[in-house]
Enzyme design. Structure first.
Site, PDB file in Angstrom:
ATOM      1  N   GLU A  32      11.357  -2.808  -4.629  1.00  0.00           N
ATOM      2  CA  GLU A  32      12.407  -3.779  -4.344  1.00  0.00           C
ATOM      3  C   GLU A  32      11.850  -5.184  -4.114  1.00  0.00           C
ATOM      4  OE1 GLU A  32      15.928  -1.020  -2.634  1.00  0.00           O
ATOM      5  OE2 GLU A  32      14.540  -1.718  -1.127  1.00  0.00           O
TER       6      GLU A  32
ATOM      7  N   CYS B 179      10.937 -12.441  -1.535  1.00  0.00           N
ATOM      8  CA  CYS B 179      10.119 -11.495  -0.780  1.00  0.00           C
ATOM      9  C   CYS B 179       9.625 -10.416  -1.746  1.00  0.00           C
ATOM     10  CB  CYS B 179      10.973 -10.904   0.337  1.00  0.00           C
ATOM     11  SG  CYS B 179      10.085  -9.736   1.361  1.00  0.00           S
TER      12      CYS B 179
ATOM     13  N   CYS C  90       3.779   2.669   1.306  1.00  0.00           N
ATOM     14  CA  CYS C  90       2.768   2.042   2.161  1.00  0.00           C
ATOM     15  C   CYS C  90       1.995   3.139   2.875  1.00  0.00           C
ATOM     16  CB  CYS C  90       3.449   1.133   3.190  1.00  0.00           C
ATOM     17  SG  CYS C  90       2.297   0.104   4.136  1.00  0.00           S
TER      18      CYS C  90
ATOM     19  N   CYS D 206       3.727   2.298  10.030  1.00  0.00           N
ATOM     20  CA  CYS D 206       4.180   1.628  11.253  1.00  0.00           C
ATOM     21  C   CYS D 206       5.476   2.322  11.704  1.00  0.00           C
ATOM     22  CB  CYS D 206       4.420   0.145  11.000  1.00  0.00           C
ATOM     23  SG  CYS D 206       2.912  -0.733  10.540  1.00  0.00           S
TER      24      CYS D 206
ATOM     25  N   CYS E  11       9.141   0.954  10.593  1.00  0.00           N
ATOM     26  CA  CYS E  11       9.331   0.420   9.233  1.00  0.00           C
ATOM     27  C   CYS E  11       9.788   1.498   8.251  1.00  0.00           C
ATOM     28  CB  CYS E  11       8.022  -0.205   8.749  1.00  0.00           C
ATOM     29  SG  CYS E  11       8.127  -0.858   7.061  1.00  0.00           S
TER      30      CYS E  11
ATOM     31  N   CYS F 139      14.343  -7.252   6.607  1.00  0.00           N
ATOM     32  CA  CYS F 139      12.945  -6.891   6.873  1.00  0.00           C
ATOM     33  C   CYS F 139      12.848  -5.433   7.273  1.00  0.00           C
ATOM     34  CB  CYS F 139      12.370  -7.684   8.046  1.00  0.00           C
ATOM     35  SG  CYS F 139      12.427  -9.431   7.868  1.00  0.00           S
TER      36      CYS F 139
HETATM   37  N1  SAH Z   1       2.387  -4.710   5.434  1.00  0.00           N
HETATM   38  C1  SAH Z   1       2.594  -6.130   5.587  1.00  0.00           C
HETATM   39  C2  SAH Z   1       3.708  -6.623   4.734  1.00  0.00           C
HETATM   40  C3  SAH Z   1       5.088  -6.142   5.141  1.00  0.00           C
HETATM   41  S1  SAH Z   1       5.912  -7.530   5.753  1.00  0.00           S
HETATM   42  C4  SAH Z   1       2.782  -6.442   7.053  1.00  0.00           C
HETATM   43  O1  SAH Z   1       2.809  -5.527   7.848  1.00  0.00           O
HETATM   44  O2  SAH Z   1       2.818  -7.597   7.415  1.00  0.00           O
HETATM   45  C5  SAH Z   1       7.341  -6.894   6.414  1.00  0.00           C
HETATM   46  C6  SAH Z   1       7.587  -7.437   7.794  1.00  0.00           C
HETATM   47  O3  SAH Z   1       8.778  -6.823   8.325  1.00  0.00           O
HETATM   48  C7  SAH Z   1       6.454  -7.081   8.728  1.00  0.00           C
HETATM   49  O4  SAH Z   1       6.275  -8.043   9.696  1.00  0.00           O
HETATM   50  C8  SAH Z   1       6.999  -5.822   9.331  1.00  0.00           C
HETATM   51  O5  SAH Z   1       6.315  -5.499  10.501  1.00  0.00           O
HETATM   52  C9  SAH Z   1       8.452  -6.183   9.522  1.00  0.00           C
HETATM   53  N2  SAH Z   1       9.292  -5.007   9.685  1.00  0.00           N
HETATM   54  C10 SAH Z   1       9.039  -3.756   9.254  1.00  0.00           C
HETATM   55  N3  SAH Z   1      10.029  -2.929   9.582  1.00  0.00           N
HETATM   56  C11 SAH Z   1      10.952  -3.665  10.226  1.00  0.00           C
HETATM   57  C12 SAH Z   1      12.246  -3.383  10.773  1.00  0.00           C
HETATM   58  N4  SAH Z   1      12.753  -2.153  10.716  1.00  0.00           N
HETATM   59  N5  SAH Z   1      12.925  -4.381  11.331  1.00  0.00           N
HETATM   60  C13 SAH Z   1      12.417  -5.632  11.355  1.00  0.00           C
HETATM   61  N6  SAH Z   1      11.212  -5.960  10.848  1.00  0.00           N
HETATM   62  C14 SAH Z   1      10.489  -4.991  10.290  1.00  0.00           C
END
Ligand code: SAH
Length: 367
Positions: free
Chosen positions: A95, A108, A115, A119, A122, A342
Site C-alpha cells: 500500500e 507515504c 515487516c 512492533c 502496528c 499510520c
Molecule cells: N519501520 C519504520 C517505518 C514505518 S513508519 C519505522 O518504524 O519508523 C510508520 C510509523 O507509524 C512509525 O512511526 C510507526 O511506529 C507508526 N505506527 C505504527 N503503527 C501505528 C498505529 N497503530 N498507530 C499510529 N502509529 C503507528
C-alpha cells in the site's frame, strides 16, 4: 523469440541506468533521457520516447522493458487522502498513501512486503513478513501516484514530499531503498530535495550511519517510549539497539548542520506511554538532540490491544514537551475511513513467518 529475460529499466537508479547504456555501447546521456521519459513523463514503453532514434528504440525494445506493478485498488477517503493497493508480480500487494495538505502533498511509501520487527502496536507487524521490495517496486509507488494524481492547475506536481513511512523497515532493505531515493532526488526523475524525502526507522543503528554517508535525506525515528524497559516491549528491536546508542547515531546524523533535526515519532497509547511523568522523561532524553517530536494518536486495527490516548492527555503531553523547549506537533489522523492512517497499512501479503496466523488465532479466541 528471445530466450534471455529483458532488463526492466523501471527501477534502475541513475548510476545503474548509465551502466546499462554504456554496456550497450551507447552514450551515457541516453540514461538521462530514458530516466526523464519514465519518471518525469510517466512513460511505460519506448515508442513515445521521441528524442531517441528509431534504431535505438528498437534495440531497447529487444533487450529491455519498462514494467510497473498493477493498481489493484484505488480508494479516496472523505478527507482527500488516497490509497493505492499495488499488486506485485508475485501476487503480494503493498500500500501507498497520498496525504494532501495546505501547500503540500506527502506520499507515504512502503519498503517491504510486511515487516520483520513486530512492533506491538502496528498492523504491518502483525501481518508478518514476506520479502524486501526491489528498487523498482519502491519507486513504482511514486510513479503510480504521480500518474494518477496528475498536476495542479499551475502545472506543478502534487507530490511535494515523500516519507518512507509505509509498510516495512526501510533500513533493513538498505540498497533498494537508497536506489529508489536516488531516483526521488534526481533532477531527471522526481527532483525532490533531500529535505523533502524522509526516511523513518525503528532504529537500525549501524544503518543510520551508512545512510548519512550514502544518501543524507531527512531522518525520522520511531521512539514511542522514554526508556528502554518500555521500548523493549513496544519496539522489540530496542533489545538489539537500545536508546542511548540510537540517540548517539541521531546526533551524528545531524552533526555539522545547524538546520537539521531528527523527527521523533511517538505513538500515543492510553495508559501505556502517555503520562506527564513519561513526557518529562522524554524531554530530558531529547534535551541534547536537535529534534522535533511528532505525537501520533494511536490508530486501531483488528486485533490491536491498545486504546488511543484521549485529546486532553495528548495535549497535556505536548505541553510538557513544549515547555521543555521541544518543538512538538500532534499528527492529524488522516484517511482513517479507508484504513490509510499510520500503522494501518497491511496490504495483502503471503506471510512467511506464520505470525499473522498466530495473531489471527489469538483474535478468534478473544472475540
Ligand atoms: N519501520 C519504520 C517505518 C514505518 S513508519 C519505522 O518504524 O519508523 C510508520 C510509523 O507509524 C512509525 O512511526 C510507526 O511506529 C507508526 N505506527 C505504527 N503503527 C501505528 C498505529 N497503530 N498507530 C499510529 N502509529 C503507528
Amino acid at each position: 523469440m528471445a530466450t534471455e529475460a529483458k532488463t526492466n529499466l523501471f527501477g534502475l537508479a541513475p548510476s545503474a541506468m548509465r551502466d546499462f547504456f554504456v554496456e550497450m555501447g551507447e552514450k551515457p546521456f541516453r540514461a538521462a533521457q530514458v530516466l526523464q521519459w519514465i519518471h518525469h513523463y510517466g512513460a511505460d514503453n519506448f515508442d513515445g520516447m521521441t528524442n531517441i532514434g528509431r534504431t535505438l528504440r528498437q534495440r531497447l525494445t529487444d533487450v529491455a522493458e519498462v514494467v510497473a506493478p498493477q493498481i489493484a485498488l484505488d480508494q479516496e477517503a472523505a478527507d482527500g487522502t488516497r490509497k493505492w493497493l499495488l499488486r506485485l508480480a508475485d501476487g503480494n500487494c503493498i500500500e501507498t498513501v497520498f496525504i494532501p495538505e495546505e501547500g503540500r502533498g506527502t506520499l507515504c511509501v512502503s519498503s517491504q512486503v510486511g515487516c520483520t520487527l513486530n512492533c506491538s502496536f502496528c498492523a504491518t507487524g502483525h501481518q508478518g513478513f514476506n520479502r524486501n521490495l526491489d528498487a523498482g517496486e519502491i519507486i513504482a509507488q511514486v510513479w503510480v501516484a504521480n500518474r494518477a494524481l496528475g498536476r495542479d492547475p499551475r502545472g506543478e506536481r502534487l507530490i511535494t514530499n515523500v516519507v518512507m513511512m509505509g509498510m516495512g523497515e526501510p533500513l533493513l532493505n538498505f540498497d533498494n531503498v537508497v536506489a529508489a531515493m536516488q531516483l526521488m532526488l534526481d533532477d531527471m526523475a522526481y527532483g525532490l530535495s533531500k529535505r523533502r524525502v524522509t526516511l523513518s526507522t525503528a532504529g537500525v543503528v549501524p544503518a543510520i550511519d551508512r545512510l548519512r554517508e550514502t544518501c543524507h535525506v531527512s531522518l525520522a525515528v520511531s521512539l514511542h517510549a522514554p526508556n528502554d524497559a518500555l521500548r523493549n516491549e513496544l519496539v522489540p528491536l530496542n533489545r538489539k539497539y537500545p536508546i542511548a546508542g540510537l540517540l548517539d547515531a541521531c546526533r551524528r546524523y545531524v552533526a555539522g548542520d545547524g538546520r537539521r533535526r531528527v523527527t521523533f515519532e511517538y505513538v500515543m497509547l492510553a495508559g501505556v506511554n502517555d503520562s506527564v511523568q513519561q513526557a518529562r522523561e522524554l524531554a530530558r532524553l531529547l534535551a541534547d538532540v536537535p529534534s522535533k517530536v511528532n505525537l501520533i494518536p494511536f490508530n486501531p486495527f483488528p486485533a490491536s490491544a491498545y486504546v488511543r490516548s484521549d485529546r486532553a492527555t495528548i495535549d497535556r503531553f505536548r505541553d510538557v514537551l513544549m515547555n521543555a523547549g521541544l518543538m512538538t506537533v500532534t499528527r492529524k489522523t488522516r484517511g482513517e475511513d479507508i484504513d490509510a492512517a499510520c500503522g494501518q497499512l497491511a496490504g495483502r501479503i503471503e506471510d512467511r513467518t506464520r505470525r499473522s496466523l498466530r495473531s489471527r488465532q489469538g483474535n478468534v479466541s478473544s472475540r
